[in-house]
Motif scaffolding. Sequence first.
Motif, mmCIF file in Angstrom:
data_model
loop_
_atom_site.group_PDB
_atom_site.id
_atom_site.type_symbol
_atom_site.label_atom_id
_atom_site.label_comp_id
_atom_site.label_asym_id
_atom_site.label_seq_id
_atom_site.Cartn_x
_atom_site.Cartn_y
_atom_site.Cartn_z
ATOM 1 N N GLY A 1 15.329 5.049 -42.851
ATOM 2 C CA GLY A 1 14.735 3.795 -43.259
ATOM 3 C C GLY A 1 14.006 3.897 -44.574
ATOM 4 O O GLY A 1 13.761 2.887 -45.231
ATOM 5 N N THR A 2 13.653 5.120 -44.934
ATOM 6 C CA THR A 2 12.963 5.309 -46.206
ATOM 7 C C THR A 2 13.983 5.462 -47.325
ATOM 8 O O THR A 2 15.164 5.704 -47.102
ATOM 9 N N THR A 3 13.506 5.294 -48.527
ATOM 10 C CA THR A 3 14.285 5.641 -49.699
ATOM 11 C C THR A 3 13.499 6.665 -50.478
ATOM 12 O O THR A 3 12.276 6.765 -50.355
ATOM 13 N N GLY A 4 14.228 7.423 -51.285
ATOM 14 C CA GLY A 4 13.559 8.468 -52.053
ATOM 15 C C GLY A 4 14.567 9.318 -52.772
ATOM 16 O O GLY A 4 15.629 8.829 -53.196
ATOM 17 N N THR A 5 14.233 10.539 -52.883
ATOM 18 C CA THR A 5 15.056 11.442 -53.680
ATOM 19 C C THR A 5 15.369 12.698 -52.873
ATOM 20 O O THR A 5 14.479 13.266 -52.239
ATOM 21 N N LEU A 6 16.626 13.080 -52.930
ATOM 22 C CA LEU A 6 17.012 14.372 -52.386
ATOM 23 C C LEU A 6 16.987 15.380 -53.522
ATOM 24 O O LEU A 6 17.607 15.165 -54.567
ATOM 25 N N VAL A 7 16.294 16.435 -53.340
ATOM 26 C CA VAL A 7 16.230 17.504 -54.334
ATOM 27 C C VAL A 7 17.127 18.627 -53.832
ATOM 28 O O VAL A 7 16.845 19.246 -52.807
ATOM 29 N N ILE A 8 18.216 18.857 -54.590
ATOM 30 C CA ILE A 8 19.225 19.818 -54.147
ATOM 31 C C ILE A 8 19.098 21.068 -54.998
ATOM 32 O O ILE A 8 19.238 21.024 -56.231
ATOM 33 N N ASN A 9 18.793 22.140 -54.346
ATOM 34 C CA ASN A 9 18.638 23.418 -55.030
ATOM 35 C C ASN A 9 19.838 24.303 -54.728
ATOM 36 O O ASN A 9 20.437 24.209 -53.653
ATOM 37 N N GLY A 10 20.189 25.151 -55.685
ATOM 38 C CA GLY A 10 21.291 26.073 -55.457
ATOM 39 C C GLY A 10 21.705 26.729 -56.754
ATOM 40 O O GLY A 10 20.912 26.808 -57.704
ATOM 41 N N THR A 11 22.908 27.165 -56.808
ATOM 42 C CA THR A 11 23.460 27.767 -58.018
ATOM 43 C C THR A 11 24.780 27.094 -58.333
ATOM 44 O O THR A 11 25.442 26.551 -57.444
ATOM 45 N N CYS A 12 25.095 27.142 -59.655
ATOM 46 C CA CYS A 12 26.351 26.571 -60.141
ATOM 47 C C CYS A 12 26.471 25.100 -59.758
ATOM 48 O O CYS A 12 27.517 24.644 -59.294
ATOM 49 N N LEU A 13 25.392 24.389 -59.895
ATOM 50 C CA LEU A 13 25.407 22.972 -59.533
ATOM 51 C C LEU A 13 25.740 22.093 -60.735
ATOM 52 O O LEU A 13 25.702 20.854 -60.627
ATOM 53 N N GLU A 14 26.051 22.735 -61.882
ATOM 54 C CA GLU A 14 26.333 21.937 -63.064
ATOM 55 C C GLU A 14 27.571 21.078 -62.850
ATOM 56 O O GLU A 14 28.409 21.367 -62.001
ATOM 57 N N ASN A 15 27.586 20.024 -63.653
ATOM 58 C CA ASN A 15 28.693 19.074 -63.595
ATOM 59 C C ASN A 15 28.825 18.449 -62.216
ATOM 60 O O ASN A 15 29.924 18.263 -61.687
#
Lengths: 230, 772
Positions: free
Chosen positions: B262-276
Amino acid sequence: MRHASVLLMLWCLALFAQERVATVLGSESRTAISAFSSLGEVVLPAIHLRLELNPPTRSEHLIDVVVVYDPQSGRYFWVYTPVTDAADNGSYLNDLQNGTEGVYVGSTALVNFISLGPNFEIQEHGRRADSLDAAERAAIDEIRKQLPKLTDSYETGFKVVNVSRDVGSGFACEPYPPRANCGFGVKRIVSVSREGDDWRLVIRNRWDQEIILDSQFKLVSTRRLPNPEK
Amino acid sequence: MYSLAVNGIQPGTQTLFTGVCPADSSCMLVKDWIYGAPSYSGQAYPYSLVLNPDDGGDGMVFPGSTSDFYGNLTSLAGLPGQNTPTPSEKVFGSHYIVELGPSLAASIPGDTYFDPSYGETYTNASIFETDSVSGYAVTDPNPEAPAAPGVWEFDVSSDDPYDSFFSIRVSTNTRNGFNYLSATPDGTSDNPASFIVTWLSGDTCGTYNVAVSGYFDDGYDAAPIYANASAGYLCYEGPPPCTPSVSSIQVNSSQTNALILGTTGTLVINGTCLENATSVGASGAGVSVGTITQNTNDLVTAVYQSTSSGAPTLGYETVTLQTENGASNGQIFAVTVALASFSFTGSVPYSRDCEGNASPIAAPSWPASTKDANGNPPACPQQLGYTGDHAVYYAGQTMRGTAVFSVNPAPPQAVPGVYVEAGTAAGTFSGAGTIAAGYASFSAPVTDNTALPTSQTQFYAPLNASWSVGQAGGPCSTGGCVAVGASSNPVYVTLAQNVLPSWAMPVMLTYVALAAGTGGATSQSAALANTWAQFSTGSGPANVQTWDRRSMNYYSAGFTSCALNASYVVQNLIGPTTPPSPPTIAPYNSAQCGAFALLLESALAMNGIHSNWTTVTASDTSKMVINDWGLSSMPTYPCTVPCGSGSPSYYKFILNAATIGDYMSPPPAGGYGDLTNNAGVAGQGEATPLEKVFDSHFIVQIPSASGNQYYDPSYGVTYPNQLGFETQAVAAYALKMTPDSLTDGNYHARLPIAGSLNITFTMFTTLTGLSM
């Protein structure tokens, strides 16, 4: 049984039809009461009887009479109370015997102290009689003579002293919670004595209270006694 | 004669050899092959053989390709196999043939080894090598790193000084066709000349066969001459695809993967090789992801929206991050949150009164408390349809509380910083809480952002609160929150902090209700008027009621005993008694004047209004006979002439014999003597109170009141002074007098005497004197 009493009463009424005051047959009894004196408590003889007033006064028909006699001095006094109905067994005698009223045997008079609500009504009696029976006869005669004023008026010759104002309502009732109806009352007259010309009364309800009256029975002072007198 | 050289400046590293042959032994290349220019001249294995590592066979099959080029080698039609002129596989680590045994070898002259695959026979291994093997290959023991985009410098020169190189043409001959690369002259010299070839990222990666052609002009022939691939084979595969790997997903920068639906917000995705990164998606119902932002190669943020309605997926959901180089998954944990309860803090402690009892309420809650301190149902449950307890504040205070929420399912990771907000008609409560890992509920302290107005009574009936939570902070007006339920509590706001003395505690809810009423008072006088209006119509009793509309009656007909103080009257109890006795319901909710006086004082005290308990007595200590009565025209004890103040007529007045208690209850069987009990005057809840003869009467003096300062809550009237009381209220005075009053119950009554006031007010101004 009740029928018998009524018939007996009718017979007595017929017997003394010519008198305005008649003793209710069988109502007379002899007893004794405690009284205060300079020597301490003494016992006085008394007669208890009921009188029928004929014709009745406007307010009372039967009265309860107590005659108290001091054999030492020959002084006597009487007190009457109205009898509201045949079942009314109230009597000044009861109050004397349970200590809510008091009698002092003085050198010049018998003094009776009557506690009536906030007031003490006090009367000195100096009349004399030769015996208790003579005192009874004198009392009935005096009652006959005082009718109807005796019962249809409030002028009784008592001296009235208000003590509740100075003692306070807490003498009879807990101050809290406050009660609208808490009549000032004395459960027992513990003692009556003389201190010089003054009178010293100790009355008891929730505590013991000393009352000092002057010789004219006017309130001089009052104080709460620290501990009830046993 | 032309010479051609290739010198890498920063070339993409050539893949020189890729094979399927085991590293510890060579593979056999079955005939026939053409060997081009060796890539590794001078080495034991100088030729580059390019095979397909993904081939399920031995590496010669490239899907979709019919090319015969395999690095430096070109496959030719050669040794046919069974039913196959040119087998598709010609590189083997092992080959199996049949050797004749000794007996057969003796009886069958000729070769000993039979090769059924190729239909050949061999005398020995040497013959096998001569007949069938074109060469040997080994796996490159040191394969170079994959190539990266870059540039090459091509140097071209000719011994003929007349030749000039204006351009060259570079093509990559891949297994899938030719690609032509631009070649730009570098410098001014045309012999020798340099050309820069740029290999851009994004060019098709694969195995490249580079051919270089040069133009020369000797003055006689301007036609271009192609020189075949003297630079050899180049393979440019570019850097290996950097496969994305998601290590964690945080919801709204919190150290949690739990997401409140029900909320809105931001997912912060951490990892490697996430470019593009190209997209982010969630597997379950209820969460959708919109705009993504590439922060770094290791960090992608994505705006999410979610819903708790319908049938959302609860618990773990897979979140897939898609990049140009692939996809990787992470997990979030979807939960729903719902308001479970709310309790006010800082509310004035009070007791909720009901018939026969009172329930302490220290922390008013929603839903209304259903258990007392001992776990039993409360003696006084909430009434009037309210679902929450009453809260009590005074003007200027700030409402606070603690909200408790249920969480479904319990998240495995803690959720810190959950923003909580509740909109109400009295401001907005807000706060934050933390969902502990593994817990299915959490609480959050909240505070109203708006203090209650100073000096103003209010009654919110009720105060409805719409609760929301968000994971991205607040306020919820900026979006991002989800509605999680509503609470509802009636709230009383008194004019000021109460001045109820300790002996009069506890605060009863009815006191508060009488103090605040419907609210709106902004001064003591207005608050007094509001309170008094609940006691008085202006000329008589208003039939005051408790907070839950129970009646409180002044000496009701038929009563036997009644309430003596405020807390008892609001509980409809008898007493208190001395010694204390178990609570007993007062018949007909009856109460004495003292109870009503204390009730008024208590109500005023709730608003900070001081008042003085005032005892009314007859100055001569007789009993006061309160209106209305009829009098006999012929008093039993007429006055003595001359009649007057010193000699009034007395009326025979018969009451009950009790000296302490009720003189008129029960009514004397034979009547009241010379007096007749008329109707009135009315008291609270009773048109004709049963008791009308008193030793004392209790009223309230209010210093701050204008006009009449003496308030008589029992009758709902006010008096200016003692004379006013006598004039308005007293019908007669009664006292005992000998001899007839020696009989209990017999009194003498007299009328008030003009000019001879017989009323005394005794006012107590100290706390112990019942003033407040």
